[in-house]
Write a protein that holds these residues in place. Structure first.
Motif, short mmCIF file in Angstrom:
data_model
loop_
_atom_site.label_atom_id
_atom_site.label_comp_id
_atom_site.label_asym_id
_atom_site.label_seq_id
_atom_site.Cartn_x
_atom_site.Cartn_y
_atom_site.Cartn_z
N CYS A 199 3.80 -23.60 -30.88
CA CYS A 199 3.69 -23.69 -29.42
C CYS A 199 3.89 -25.12 -28.95
O CYS A 199 4.51 -25.37 -27.91
CB CYS A 199 2.32 -23.20 -28.95
SG CYS A 199 2.13 -21.41 -28.96
N GLY A 228 6.61 -26.77 -26.32
CA GLY A 228 6.24 -27.63 -25.19
C GLY A 228 6.71 -29.08 -25.35
O GLY A 228 6.28 -29.94 -24.60
N TYR A 236 7.71 -18.04 -24.92
CA TYR A 236 7.51 -16.87 -24.07
C TYR A 236 8.46 -15.74 -24.48
O TYR A 236 8.09 -14.58 -24.52
CB TYR A 236 7.78 -17.20 -22.60
CG TYR A 236 6.88 -18.28 -22.04
CD1 TYR A 236 5.51 -18.26 -22.27
CD2 TYR A 236 7.40 -19.32 -21.28
CE1 TYR A 236 4.69 -19.24 -21.76
CE2 TYR A 236 6.59 -20.30 -20.76
CZ TYR A 236 5.23 -20.27 -21.00
OH TYR A 236 4.43 -21.24 -20.49
N VAL A 291 7.42 -13.70 -27.49
CA VAL A 291 6.39 -12.72 -27.12
C VAL A 291 7.02 -11.57 -26.35
O VAL A 291 6.75 -10.39 -26.61
CB VAL A 291 5.28 -13.39 -26.28
CG1 VAL A 291 4.27 -12.35 -25.81
CG2 VAL A 291 4.58 -14.47 -27.10
N LEU A 313 -1.23 -11.58 -28.77
CA LEU A 313 -0.42 -12.80 -28.57
C LEU A 313 0.34 -12.62 -27.27
O LEU A 313 1.15 -11.71 -27.14
CB LEU A 313 0.53 -12.98 -29.76
CG LEU A 313 1.48 -14.18 -29.71
CD1 LEU A 313 0.74 -15.48 -29.50
CD2 LEU A 313 2.29 -14.24 -31.01
N THR A 314 0.07 -13.50 -26.34
CA THR A 314 0.52 -13.30 -24.96
C THR A 314 1.31 -14.50 -24.44
O THR A 314 1.30 -15.57 -25.04
CB THR A 314 -0.70 -13.11 -24.03
OG1 THR A 314 -1.40 -14.38 -23.96
CG2 THR A 314 -1.66 -12.06 -24.58
N TYR A 315 1.97 -14.30 -23.31
CA TYR A 315 2.63 -15.42 -22.64
C TYR A 315 1.64 -16.55 -22.38
O TYR A 315 1.94 -17.73 -22.54
CB TYR A 315 3.21 -14.99 -21.29
CG TYR A 315 4.24 -13.91 -21.38
CD1 TYR A 315 5.26 -13.95 -22.33
CD2 TYR A 315 4.22 -12.82 -20.51
CE1 TYR A 315 6.20 -12.96 -22.42
CE2 TYR A 315 5.17 -11.82 -20.59
CZ TYR A 315 6.16 -11.88 -21.55
OH TYR A 315 7.09 -10.90 -21.63
N TYR A 346 -1.10 -17.34 -23.96
CA TYR A 346 -1.45 -18.12 -25.16
C TYR A 346 -0.40 -19.20 -25.40
O TYR A 346 -0.73 -20.36 -25.66
CB TYR A 346 -1.55 -17.21 -26.40
CG TYR A 346 -1.82 -17.99 -27.66
CD1 TYR A 346 -3.11 -18.31 -28.05
CD2 TYR A 346 -0.77 -18.47 -28.45
CE1 TYR A 346 -3.35 -19.06 -29.19
CE2 TYR A 346 -1.00 -19.22 -29.59
CZ TYR A 346 -2.29 -19.51 -29.96
OH TYR A 346 -2.52 -20.26 -31.09
N VAL A 347 0.86 -18.81 -25.32
CA VAL A 347 1.94 -19.77 -25.53
C VAL A 347 1.87 -20.86 -24.46
O VAL A 347 1.98 -22.06 -24.76
CB VAL A 347 3.31 -19.08 -25.50
CG1 VAL A 347 4.44 -20.11 -25.61
CG2 VAL A 347 3.42 -18.05 -26.62
N LYS A 348 1.64 -20.46 -23.22
CA LYS A 348 1.58 -21.41 -22.12
C LYS A 348 0.48 -22.45 -22.36
O LYS A 348 0.70 -23.65 -22.27
CB LYS A 348 1.33 -20.66 -20.81
CG LYS A 348 1.31 -21.54 -19.56
CD LYS A 348 1.02 -20.65 -18.33
CE LYS A 348 0.87 -21.45 -17.07
NZ LYS A 348 2.17 -21.91 -16.55
N ASN A 375 -0.91 -23.39 -25.02
CA ASN A 375 -0.75 -24.23 -26.20
C ASN A 375 0.56 -24.99 -26.24
O ASN A 375 0.79 -25.80 -27.14
CB ASN A 375 -0.95 -23.39 -27.45
CG ASN A 375 -2.41 -23.03 -27.59
OD1 ASN A 375 -3.24 -23.91 -27.79
ND2 ASN A 375 -2.74 -21.76 -27.44
N ALA A 376 1.43 -24.72 -25.28
CA ALA A 376 2.69 -25.46 -25.19
C ALA A 376 2.58 -26.53 -24.11
O ALA A 376 3.09 -27.64 -24.26
CB ALA A 376 3.85 -24.53 -24.87
#
Lengths: 383, 383
Positions: free
Chosen positions: A293, A297, A372, A375, B370-372, B374-376, B378-379
């Protein structure tokens, strides 16, 4: 050209109606000889698909005449009926080509836990058999695509002989091969036993070092066919080098087209006490969702690299580890190094270098960032 | 009430200026006795933070008088300077409270690889020491939050004695504890040695069975303090039961508030040959990104459960495994069972039951989808 670049091979890729989209979904690769040496490497997943069970047996005697591959369904976890479907598939190929069913490798890819539409598949085999040609490599590579956005092909020609291959796979890419089907052909003269050892050595440092998402497939198959049509017997080292190059090239194409990825990441671990240590450390990092992740980013978050390293049994001293992102040593001696602002992670290719200062072994594992779109692809669509 | 529910404890939570947001970021918990028994469980990550190294030593003699916790920085991978910072923190608490620095546990949480703002932290300790009260539990629980959206507290009162606790943690939740700091207090009379064995037994089946995202923290600490202020010595089994309930309650609050999650998933493995097998299988499933994405997409994709199971060394027959999602057996005997359309995955709580038919042991591991988001989380944010 891929699987038809080497002499002695024909291929075809057709739309058999297995995929609801109507796209190509059935590929056939035939070896016309004069030799029929074959080798295979399969998933180490204990829950393996019917075609893997079949193909392991078929290839055991070192001879394969044809490979049939379908996308649109994995035929995994389908019980005895699923195995019968694979058996019928091989028999149909045998009938159409006038070869023994036991000399046919079968590969399937797609959703686990659903039966294949056998009427469509068997009709497709007839169509594909009629369509086989020395120009069919690209069509075959297209027919094995699932969530891949482009076909994967690679060719190396050396001193009169050629190694070519095709691959598919964009998710469920993990240690112990990746979710992929790969067919490699060569017109070099390579007895089956030598082909098997070369294939094992080549896949160990290429496909087996991909870890896109930590998930091991039920259907992974890498098969190599040698026709001997060039009449040339290459040096073992030259053949291994060409085969490894083709596997590496295809593997990088898999990582470069992985589901939803925006970065291709090479995690290189150097100065490890052993290659096993280097691989273990690299895999712990490529398996970290937080690390992946962070790369998405554009954040050179080396703390997440060290927290993954800390879960391994590898030899190192916590205060003796350096970590560099794209050449900037942001962690020196296990603590704060250069400012992370110096790192530019906007390019797609990311190089993470971990120096354990514990020996002279090294290994690289390739992965992708967690995005994203990863996922989305894996939440919205069953695959 | 959490850590101040039991008699003999005061606590405080203040905004020391460690977090840029200006929110509470420093907590202090004091044991007023008459007894000062203590036990601790720490991350098994070999790359551990300075406060973990310090606190392991401090608690070794079984006596702790106070715990100081900061959010806003993990003080991990900060070298000898970082360890000196922890040492100064403990000394400052000792000065303010008139206790030995060696009887102070220090906990830190936040970004790895950055130094703490020590001026702010030391001033905050003075403020917190002046603010200690028997009503300070909630403020302390708030002060240890990072990406948590709410404080986590739990209390059990049994026959005149009480066990209470607070926890923080919302990501980097994985085997070998989770990313969390937990302080548990009790006014029962429990000698340090008994407290340690009870804490080990309770965490083994609670915090150690959480796996939100597969990433193991450098800072995990669970510390238990016993004041003996109730004057009651409970039965060992009664104390273990209450302690386990508090740990379970806090653990479920952690999973329920995990970063970006939209489902709380219990993976129950039953009829395993051993508890180790059951845990290994459950962890392989909770560690699968593909499985977790499928749950986010409300897809009972049992093929992803079996492909994860297949990577383990547990005892089972591939054609002897049943898998149910929320009570619907979608996989029976390793193959297709009830239609997946019968499964409703819209509720937040998801129950995945894997029956190995290989023995009579079982275990549950809890995870999230695992979701958008979560990525958001952690990114876009370093943590």
């Amino acid at each position: 050209m891929s699987v038809t670049a080497a002499q002695g091979f024909t291929a075809a890729g057709v739309a058999a109606g297995i995929k609801a989209s109507g796209r190509k979904d059935l590929a056939l690769v035939r070896n016309l000889g004069p030799r029929f040496d074959a080798a295979g490497v399969f998933t180490s997943n204990r829950i393996c698909a019917a075609p893997v069970t079949w193909s392991r047996q078929a290839i055991a005697d070192g001879r394969i005449d044809a490979v049939v591959l379908n996308s649109g369904g994995a035929n995994a976890c389908t019980g005895v009926e699923g195995f019968a479907d694979t058996h019928h598939t091989a028999e149909k190929v045998g009938e159409e080509l006038g070869i023994a069913a036991g000399d046919v490798v079968v590969c399937s890819t797609g959703l686990i836990g659903a039966r294949l539409p056998m009427d469509a598949l068997l009709t497709g085999i007839t169509t594909a058999a009629a369509d086989l040609s020395a120009d069919g490599g690209l069509a075959a590579a297209e027919a094995i695509m699932t969530t891949d956005t482009r076909p994967k092909e690679a060719v190396r020609t050396v001193d009169g002989w050629t190694v070519g291959g095709m691959a598919k796979g964009a998710g469920m890419l993990a240690p112990g091969l990746a979710t992929m089907l790969v067919v490699i052909t060569t017109d070099a003269v390579v007895p089956a036993e030598d082909l098997q050892s070369a294939l094992g050595a080549a896949t160990r440092v290429t496909f087996d070092r991909l870890d896109s998402d930590g998930c091991m497939s039920t259907n992974d198959t890498v098969v190599a066919l040698a026709s001997g049509a060039s009449g040339i017997t290459p040096e073992a080292t030259a053949f291994l080098a060409a085969l490894t190059e083709v596997c590496h090239d295809l593997g990088q194409q898999l990582i470069g087209d992985a589901e939803g990825a925006s970065h291709d990441i090479a995690v290189r671990v150097v100065n490890a006490a052993s290659e096993d240590d280097a691989v273990q450390v690299a895999r712990s990092i490529t398996g970290s969702n937080l690390f992946k992740c962070a790369i998405f980013g554009n954040d050179p978050n080396w703390g997440r690299v060290l927290s993954a390293l800390g879960t391994t049994a590898a030899a190192y001293e916590p205060d003796g580890v350096d970590v560099s992102f794209n050449g900037v040593m942001v962690c020196r001696g296990g603590a704060i190094g250069e400012p992370r602002e110096l790192v530019d992670l906007h390019p797609r290719a990311v190089d993470v270098l971990v120096d354990l200062h514990a020996g002279d072994a090294q290994a690289t594992v390739w992965t992708n960032d967690l995005t994203y779109d990863y996922v989305k692809e894996n939440a919205e669509y069953s695959s």
